[in-house]
Write a protein that holds these residues in place. Structure first.
Motif, mmCIF file in Angstrom:
data_model
loop_
_atom_site.group_PDB
_atom_site.id
_atom_site.type_symbol
_atom_site.label_atom_id
_atom_site.label_comp_id
_atom_site.label_asym_id
_atom_site.label_seq_id
_atom_site.Cartn_x
_atom_site.Cartn_y
_atom_site.Cartn_z
ATOM 1 N N THR A 113 0.807 -1.224 0.000
ATOM 2 C CA THR A 113 0.000 0.000 0.000
ATOM 3 C C THR A 113 0.843 1.279 0.000
ATOM 4 O OG1 THR A 113 -1.678 1.275 1.176
ATOM 5 C CG2 THR A 113 -0.211 -0.061 2.538
ATOM 6 N N SER A 114 0.377 2.246 -0.769
ATOM 7 C CA SER A 114 1.118 3.509 -0.844
ATOM 8 C C SER A 114 0.773 4.432 0.307
ATOM 9 C CB SER A 114 0.775 4.226 -2.143
ATOM 10 O OG SER A 114 1.273 3.507 -3.226
ATOM 11 N N GLY A 115 -0.333 4.131 1.032
ATOM 12 C CA GLY A 115 -0.710 5.117 2.036
ATOM 13 C C GLY A 115 -1.539 4.633 3.204
ATOM 14 N N ALA A 134 4.762 -3.137 3.917
ATOM 15 C CA ALA A 134 6.137 -3.147 3.369
ATOM 16 C C ALA A 134 6.035 -2.384 2.054
ATOM 17 C CB ALA A 134 6.624 -4.572 3.164
ATOM 18 N N HIS A 135 6.213 -1.080 2.152
ATOM 19 C CA HIS A 135 5.948 -0.204 0.993
ATOM 20 C C HIS A 135 7.222 0.006 0.161
ATOM 21 C CE1 HIS A 135 5.618 3.962 -0.822
ATOM 22 N NE2 HIS A 135 4.759 3.239 -1.489
ATOM 23 N N PRO A 136 7.182 -0.438 -1.104
ATOM 24 C CA PRO A 136 8.385 -0.345 -1.951
ATOM 25 C C PRO A 136 8.326 0.885 -2.859
ATOM 26 C CG PRO A 136 6.750 -1.637 -3.068
ATOM 27 C CD PRO A 136 6.077 -1.110 -1.839
ATOM 28 N N PHE A 137 9.358 1.039 -3.641
ATOM 29 C CA PHE A 137 9.416 2.128 -4.628
ATOM 30 C C PHE A 137 9.740 1.524 -5.989
ATOM 31 C CE2 PHE A 137 9.274 4.127 -0.688
ATOM 32 C CZ PHE A 137 8.787 5.411 -0.893
ATOM 33 N N ASN A 138 9.126 2.077 -6.981
ATOM 34 C CA ASN A 138 9.223 1.540 -8.338
ATOM 35 C C ASN A 138 10.517 2.013 -9.026
ATOM 36 O OD1 ASN A 138 8.111 0.147 -10.538
ATOM 37 N ND2 ASN A 138 7.371 2.039 -11.433
ATOM 38 N N PRO A 139 11.325 1.154 -9.641
ATOM 39 C CA PRO A 139 11.179 -0.279 -9.835
ATOM 40 C C PRO A 139 11.659 -1.087 -8.621
ATOM 41 C CG PRO A 139 13.159 0.494 -10.964
ATOM 42 C CD PRO A 139 12.519 1.704 -10.354
ATOM 43 N N GLY A 185 8.158 8.390 2.571
ATOM 44 C CA GLY A 185 8.424 8.676 1.157
ATOM 45 C C GLY A 185 7.261 9.342 0.454
ATOM 46 N N ASN A 186 6.068 8.768 0.590
ATOM 47 C CA ASN A 186 4.937 9.319 -0.158
ATOM 48 C C ASN A 186 4.408 10.619 0.437
ATOM 49 O OD1 ASN A 186 4.868 7.668 -2.321
ATOM 50 N ND2 ASN A 186 3.417 6.212 -1.450
ATOM 51 N N ARG A 187 4.590 10.797 1.740
ATOM 52 C CA ARG A 187 4.188 12.073 2.329
ATOM 53 C C ARG A 187 5.008 13.191 1.670
ATOM 54 N NH1 ARG A 187 3.387 13.458 8.666
ATOM 55 N NH2 ARG A 187 3.396 15.705 8.460
ATOM 56 N N PHE A 188 6.245 12.890 1.489
ATOM 57 C CA PHE A 188 7.186 13.831 0.897
ATOM 58 C C PHE A 188 6.871 14.031 -0.590
ATOM 59 C CE2 PHE A 188 11.866 14.524 -0.042
ATOM 60 C CZ PHE A 188 11.884 15.770 0.555
ATOM 61 N N LEU A 189 6.717 12.908 -1.298
ATOM 62 C CA LEU A 189 6.465 12.981 -2.747
ATOM 63 C C LEU A 189 5.132 13.662 -3.058
ATOM 64 C CD1 LEU A 189 7.748 9.516 -4.015
ATOM 65 C CD2 LEU A 189 8.732 11.767 -4.405
ATOM 66 N N GLU A 190 4.164 13.468 -2.157
ATOM 67 C CA GLU A 190 2.854 14.084 -2.370
ATOM 68 C C GLU A 190 2.980 15.612 -2.345
ATOM 69 O OE1 GLU A 190 0.386 12.364 -3.244
ATOM 70 O OE2 GLU A 190 -1.398 13.593 -2.902
#
Ligand SMILES: NC(=O)C1=CN([C@@H]2O[C@H](COP(=O)(O)OP(=O)(O)OC[C@H]3O[C@@H](n4cnc5c(N)ncnc54)[C@H](O)[C@@H]3O)[C@@H](O)[C@H]2O)C=CC1
Ligand SMILES: C[N+](C)(C)CC(=O)CC(=O)[O-]
Length: 487
Positions: A113-115, A134-139, A185-190
């Motif tokens: 899950t991303s969030g 366990a949230h990964p990053f692409n690729p 990571g996604n908090r930042f990227l958002e």
């Protein structure tokens, strides 16, 4: 024994996880109702096979077995770990967990899950403690980060077990200390994403200009030092305090629109999608993925060279896998050539003829002889003391071909030795086939004086014992041969 992971949802992210587990030697059992899932995963896997091994300096594990299953029940049988990567819908994810936990009670489930927070995902589960993020990053097969985020219902052991599985497949588990939506990571990227959308909507910049601002500048810095270390350096000799004093007031200036979200409507989608098509539409997605992967391999290789950031994770993963191969090398004299090195022909070793390039044969000899030197007590500690073996003469014979992915073994036979030198005969083997032989004369030197001297009594005793063990062996065919054409 080969370990088994289950992948539920084989899209962009599930495919990346499947590749990472498989290339690290795990068997992978997939369930995805999409009839195209098998084709898509195989396409991701083909890209991953070109990229991930190019980061390794030790043989990759033997690739695991990939299987596709018609039900979640079948896919989770005999599995140690599940990575759930279905679409980002919480009801769907919870339905999947219920089926998984019924079919394999006790199995550990990590969500991509991303969030969603772990506590949201665990709601209604009979065994919430076995569900974690366990949230990964692409690729997924190249980027090491996996944000491991649990709730108070997860035990410390579950968090550590998940983190260890991530390490086992070469990832960097970042355990999130406080449950938050979207993790770090996604908090930042958002925030970055919102700002970019504002700039597009306000006609300040195009998708292409925004990407140039990132990739020509701060994007390059972030990949190796992150945010805080980069700004510390930007503070000059006075460091972070000076940086804060200079740029702190900007926090109150209207530099960002973080509190506002641009309205998400068709107009915004068209604006972004049309500009993105104009910017990158000349490339297919798989083509862009390969370009991205090759660039990432180059960056990561540079970081590995410096043992820095993500490059350190790669080195640690190599070291863990090298230990397995070290256990398969000889450690005592015997009346046969000694097995000293295990290697694999990696993508960077291939030349324009499509086979292992000639300098790698020299490298393969060095790997074998270096391991031998460690065995006789002339490893790096010995070198630090000012003595070493230098190679004085080398003769390589190419007898066969090694191709991408081939597994090679280096054996060494000592033809002769005394206190000041040894003559070695290395065979580079592919199974039972000798693909090359490398004959070499090494001299024992005092490095400061720059001259040949006798080895220490311990090193000489070890070398002598091995040379005596080999004294009864026939002179290898090809030893002592000069370079020349047959008449
Ligand atoms: N795309 C990205 O950049 C990233 C996505 N994620 C997360 O990974 C998860 C998956 O995202 P993507 O791979 O991008 O989506 P995707 O749309 O590429 O793949 C989702 C897959 O789930 C499958 N699926 C749907 N229902 C299913 C079910 N009941 N059982 C099994 N499979 C089912 C679909 O057929 C599809 O193949 C999401 O939670 C997302 O937030 C995490 C990191 C990055
Ligand atoms: C866009 N995204 C929220 C799905 C991105 C991620 O979750 C991580 C990534 O790979 O950027």
């Amino acid at each position: 024994m080969t370990r088994t992971a289950t992948i539920i949802g084989g899209g962009v992210i599930g495919g990346g996880w499947a590749a990472r587990f498989l290339l690290n030697g795990w068997n992978v059992q997939v369930f995805d109702p999409d009839p195209q899932a098998e084709r898509k995963i195989n396409a991701v896997l083909s890209n991953a096979r070109l990229a991930l091994p190019a980061l390794s300096d030790v043989p990759m594990p033997v690739e695991g077995k990939l299987s596709f299953h018609d039900t979640i029940f079948d896919a989770v049988q005999g599995s140690e770990y599940v990575q759930e990567s279905v679409s980002e819908r919480i009801e769907l994810k919870k339905k999947v967990y219920a089926q998984l936990q019924q079919a394999n009670p006790g199995v550990l489930i990590g969500s991509s899950t991303s969030g969603f927070k772990a506590s949201d995902l665990q709601e209604g589960s009979p065994a919430p403690e076995n569900i974690i993020v366990a949230h990964p990053f692409n690729p997924v097969y190249l980027l090491p980060l996996s944000e491991v985020s649990g709730s108070p219902r997860n035990t410390t052991e579950t968090v550590e077990r998940t983190a260890q599985i991530m390490r086992d497949i070469g990832m960097y588990p970042l355990v999130i200390r406080k449950e938050i939506d979207a993790f770090i990571g996604n908090r930042f990227l958002e925030a970055v994403w919102r700002e970019a959308l504002w700039m597009l909507k306000d006609g300040i910049a195009t998708t292409s200009e925004i990407d140039e601002a990132i990739r020509m500048g701060f994007g390059l810095r972030w990949g190796q030092m992150g945010l805080f270390e980069t700004y510390r350096v930007a503070g000059g000799e006075a460091g972070m305090r000076h940086f804060m004093a200079q740029f702190g007031p900007a926090l109150k200036w209207p530099w960002t629109k973080l509190m506002d979200v641009p309205e998400f409507n068709d107009e915004l989608v068209d604006l972004v999608a049309n500009q993105s098509d104009a910017q990158s539409g000349a490339y297919g997605i798989r083509e862009l993925e390969r370009i991205r992967d090759q660039n990432l391999v180059g960056f990561l290789r540079a970081l590995k060279e410096r043992n820095w950031g993500a490059g350190k994770v790669l080195r640690d993963h190599d070291a863990a896998r090298a230990a397995v191969f070290h256990a398969q090398t000889d450690t005592a004299p015997k009346a046969e050539p000694l097995t000293m090195a295990h290697m694999q022909v990696l993508p960077g070793w291939i030349d324009y003829n499509g086979h292992m390039t000639e300098s790698r044969y020299y490298f393969a000899n060095s790997e074998t002889v270096d391991a031998f030197l460690r065995l006789i007590g002339a490893g790096m500690d010995y070198v630090a003391g000012g003595h070493s073996y230098y190679s004085a003469e080398t003769h390589i014979r190419h007898l066969g071909e090694a191709k991408l992915g081939d597994r090679l073994v280096g054996t060494i036979q000592i033809i002769s030795a005394d206190e000041k030198r040894f003559r070695s005969f290395v065979r580079i083997m592919k199974g039972d086939e000798v693909v090359a032989t490398v004959e070499q004369l090494c001299l024992h030197v005092d490095m400061a004086a720059g001259k040949t001297v006798a080895a220490s009594p311990e090193v000489w005793a070890n070398l002598k014992a091995i040379a005596e063990g080999h004294a009864g062996l026939a002179l290898p065919e090809g030893a002592g041969r000069a370079v020349g054409q047959k008449k």
